[in-house]
Enzyme design. Structure first.
Site, mmCIF file in Angstrom:
data_model
loop_
_atom_site.group_PDB
_atom_site.id
_atom_site.type_symbol
_atom_site.label_atom_id
_atom_site.label_comp_id
_atom_site.label_asym_id
_atom_site.label_seq_id
_atom_site.Cartn_x
_atom_site.Cartn_y
_atom_site.Cartn_z
ATOM 1 N N HIS A 156 0.821 -1.222 0.000
ATOM 2 C CA HIS A 156 0.000 0.000 0.000
ATOM 3 C C HIS A 156 0.851 1.266 0.000
ATOM 4 C CE1 HIS A 156 -4.097 -1.730 0.779
ATOM 5 N NE2 HIS A 156 -3.325 -2.784 0.983
ATOM 6 N N ASP A 369 3.446 9.275 -0.711
ATOM 7 C CA ASP A 369 2.281 8.479 -0.332
ATOM 8 C C ASP A 369 2.075 7.398 -1.374
ATOM 9 O OD1 ASP A 369 0.086 7.801 1.227
ATOM 10 O OD2 ASP A 369 -0.563 9.886 1.408
HETATM 11 P P1 ADP Z 1 -2.989 6.410 4.856
HETATM 12 O O1 ADP Z 1 -3.286 5.035 4.416
HETATM 13 O O2 ADP Z 1 -1.534 6.738 4.842
HETATM 14 O O3 ADP Z 1 -3.608 6.781 6.164
HETATM 15 P P2 ADP Z 1 -4.894 7.349 2.797
HETATM 16 O O4 ADP Z 1 -5.236 8.749 2.403
HETATM 17 O O5 ADP Z 1 -4.644 6.423 1.677
HETATM 18 O O6 ADP Z 1 -3.637 7.440 3.784
HETATM 19 O O7 ADP Z 1 -6.074 6.723 3.644
HETATM 20 C C1 ADP Z 1 -6.587 7.329 4.785
HETATM 21 C C2 ADP Z 1 -8.015 6.813 4.986
HETATM 22 O O8 ADP Z 1 -8.381 7.046 6.339
HETATM 23 C C3 ADP Z 1 -9.021 7.519 4.112
HETATM 24 O O9 ADP Z 1 -10.019 6.624 3.696
HETATM 25 C C4 ADP Z 1 -9.593 8.585 5.044
HETATM 26 O O10 ADP Z 1 -10.922 8.973 4.751
HETATM 27 C C5 ADP Z 1 -9.515 7.906 6.389
HETATM 28 N N1 ADP Z 1 -9.285 8.907 7.432
HETATM 29 C C6 ADP Z 1 -8.231 9.727 7.545
HETATM 30 N N2 ADP Z 1 -8.395 10.566 8.604
HETATM 31 C C7 ADP Z 1 -9.572 10.262 9.161
HETATM 32 C C8 ADP Z 1 -10.331 10.790 10.270
HETATM 33 N N3 ADP Z 1 -9.917 11.828 11.004
HETATM 34 N N4 ADP Z 1 -11.495 10.207 10.538
HETATM 35 C C9 ADP Z 1 -11.930 9.159 9.789
HETATM 36 N N5 ADP Z 1 -11.285 8.649 8.734
HETATM 37 C C10 ADP Z 1 -10.131 9.186 8.422
HETATM 38 O O1 F6P Z 2 -2.141 2.509 3.867
HETATM 39 C C1 F6P Z 2 -0.983 2.688 4.572
HETATM 40 C C2 F6P Z 2 -1.107 2.285 5.992
HETATM 41 O O2 F6P Z 2 0.172 2.266 6.360
HETATM 42 C C3 F6P Z 2 -1.559 0.932 6.375
HETATM 43 O O3 F6P Z 2 -0.641 -0.061 6.140
HETATM 44 C C4 F6P Z 2 -1.728 1.149 7.820
HETATM 45 O O4 F6P Z 2 -2.618 0.220 8.346
HETATM 46 C C5 F6P Z 2 -2.311 2.535 7.897
HETATM 47 O O5 F6P Z 2 -1.705 3.219 6.867
HETATM 48 C C6 F6P Z 2 -2.308 3.173 9.252
HETATM 49 O O6 F6P Z 2 -1.215 2.880 10.071
HETATM 50 P P1 F6P Z 2 -1.332 1.967 11.372
HETATM 51 O O7 F6P Z 2 -1.877 0.654 10.948
HETATM 52 O O8 F6P Z 2 0.063 1.901 11.881
HETATM 53 O O9 F6P Z 2 -2.257 2.680 12.297
#
Ligand code: ADP
Ligand code: F6P
Length: 479
Positions: A156, A369
């Site tokens: 991911h 990212d």
């Molecule tokens: P990462 O996997 O690094 O966290 P992404 O942008 O790919 O980054 O995914 C983040 C996911 O988590 C998205 O679906 C987003 O809507 C959700 N998310 C992020 N912040 C919040 C929050 N404060 N409350 C609920 N969902 C959240």
């Molecule tokens: O999508 C990237 C990601 O690193 C997932 O592998 C991971 O679960 C998520 O973001 C949030 O991090 P964590 O699992 O350490 O809370």
């Protein structure tokens, strides 16, 4: 039909029946609702003592099988090698890499132990799909336990350039373990290219790129496998439906009232140093500096729930951001206006989608990212008649597809301030045209397409194995 077994460290919270903050949990949760299957991984609990036991819970079409981690396993496997070594390295933050060989031992030990826990739950025709950097040695461990099923892996997060990966001391053992999977999936073509470069130039392997669309054939470390890019998607029409429904809810009505007629810039991220939040705050400050007309006319809302809060690098970024938001607000705030609202809460998907729809600019500027689902959610949530503008980092995987965004360099504070000004002033016709191109792309490559393409290619990988292949890099039992 074969049963689908998903394996990931992070599993969507079962009790709430929905995904946590984090792209993996959100994407996999959506993908599993249609196919059903089993989702195996960490329960999120750290056990002070005693032997962890698997908990199996049925929720609709999905069976959740989760297990706690002993304190030492959590420290070495999760906080240690996964998040203090691999996470910074794969996000190009070599300055933040910490390495301790005991943590790597723990990482391999926990992978072998998790594989042993899964083995009794498996059937001969299951298809196993492993997710993310915590579980690179997982196929090797399953093979050593005699499992012959097809096993795929999806990363991911970004796959780093070879010169960066070399900074991870056991890079060779890791890549050898990675090559035990039958199929590797990456978020983007540049990630796939970086992997192939390592295979050819560092591991002395071979890569044959397919002439027709299809995964590349890889031979390395005495193993044969396939590899391709499968950009993860969202369900854009479902997000649009949530966004419309959420607009009637209290949080969004309150937000609208407090904004008055001001324009809204919106950001949502886990509070991670890879997300470029400090530079993002400074670029907003630069906008207020350089275009005084925007003062008291624009509000910036940053939602950033803390993550991995027991690690120093995450405590540091939190302190730094609190300092930055306080400083910028102190400089520009007026009695009736707070320029930056910096919020640590987690919100329901419907609320986030509705906030995206209300906003004029989606401000998504990670330093690196893998994909960034927030960028895709932002576009999906827009009103087609009056869409907002996405300002997007070129270093998010999503920038490969969302070419209708204003693409920025996330360390160029002036460039981002210019892009914010351009977004806030963009005429309706241009906003609509950019939105139409992006929403068409999101519909074409939704999360079902991502899942189906990967599973089709995994089914197409050679004969099932007849014998276990390689031994795991390290063998041990969990603490
Ligand atoms: P990462 O996997 O690094 O966290 P992404 O942008 O790919 O980054 O995914 C983040 C996911 O988590 C998205 O679906 C987003 O809507 C959700 N998310 C992020 N912040 C919040 C929050 N404060 N409350 C609920 N969902 C959240
Ligand atoms: O999508 C990237 C990601 O690193 C997932 O592998 C991971 O679960 C998520 O973001 C949030 O991090 P964590 O699992 O350490 O809370």
């Amino acid at each position: 039909m074969s049963r689908l077994i998903i394996v990931s460290n992070r599993v969507a919270p079962i009790s709430e029946g929905g995904p946590a903050a984090g792209g993996l949990a959100v994407g996999v949760y959506d993908a599993l609702q249609e196919t059903g299957g089993m989702w195996f991984g960490w329960s999120g609990d750290v056990l002070p003592s005693g032997q962890p036991q698997i908990q199996v819970v049925e929720r609709g079409p999905v069976t959740f099988a989760t297990i706690g981690l002993a304190r030492r396993d959590y420290d070495q496997y999760y906080r240690g090698f996964s998040n203090a070594t691999l996470w910074p390295a794969f996000h190009y933050r070599t300055d933040l890499i910490q390495y301790d060989r005991h943590d790597f031992d723990g990482y391999c030990r926990v992978n072998a132990w998790l594989a042993q826990q899964l083995v009794p739950l498996l059937r001969a025709d299951d298809v196993i799909w492993v997710h993310d950097y915590h579980l690179i040695p997982f196929a090797q461990a399953l093979r050593a336990a005699g499992i012959k099923n097809r096993i795929g892996f999806f990363l991911h997060i970004p796959f780093p350039a070879a010169q960066v990966l070399l900074a991870v001391p056991p890079h060779r053992e890791l890549m050898q373990a990675l090559c035990s999977f039958d199929l590797l999936g990456f978020q983007t073509e540049p990630d796939l290219r970086a992997f192939c470069d390592y295979i050819v130039n560092e591991a002395g392997g071979e890569v044959a790129r397919a002439e027709v669309p299809g995964p590349a054939a890889v031979r390395a470390f005495g193993q044969s496998l396939r590899a391709a890019a499968y950009p993860i998607g969202v369900y854009p029409d479902e997000i649009a439906r949530l966004a419309k429904a959420g607009a009637r809810g209290k949080p969004v009505r309150t937000m609208k009232e407090t904004l008055h007629e001001r324009k809204l810039i919106m950001s949502v991220d886990r509070l991670d140093y890879s997300k470029g939040l400090v530079e993002r705050f400074r670029a907003f400050e630069r906008l207020l500096d350089s275009v005084p007309a925007y003062r008291n006319q624009v509000s910036f809302v940053q939602i950033a729930p803390p993550t991995r809060a027991d690690m120093n690098a995450y405590q540091d970024i939190r302190l730094q951001l609190e300092g930055e938001s306080g400083r910028i607000n102190g400089r520009f705030a007026e009695l009736d206006w707070t320029p930056i609202r910096y919020i640590h809460r987690q919100y329901e998907r419907q609320v986030l989608a509705a906030l995206f729809r209300q906003s004029h600019v989606g401000y998504v500027t990670p330093l690196r990212d893998g994909m960034n689902l927030v960028a895709k959610e932002y576009v999906s949530a827009q009103d087609p008649d009056d869409p907002g503008v996405l300002v997007l980092s070129r270093f998010a995987g999503a920038a490969q597809e969302l070419t209708g965004a204003l693409i920025v360099n996330p360390i160029d504070v002036d460039g981002m301030a210019d892009a914010l000004a351009q977004a806030l002033a963009m005429p309706l016709a241009e906003r609509r045209a950019r939105y139409r191109g992006m929403i068409a792309q999101l519909r074409e490559n939704n999360v079902s397409v991502w899942r189906d393409n990967f599973l089709r290619d995994l089914q197409g990988t050679g004969e099932k194995r007849r014998t276990p292949r390689a031994k795991p890099a390290r063998r041990a039992v969990a603490a």
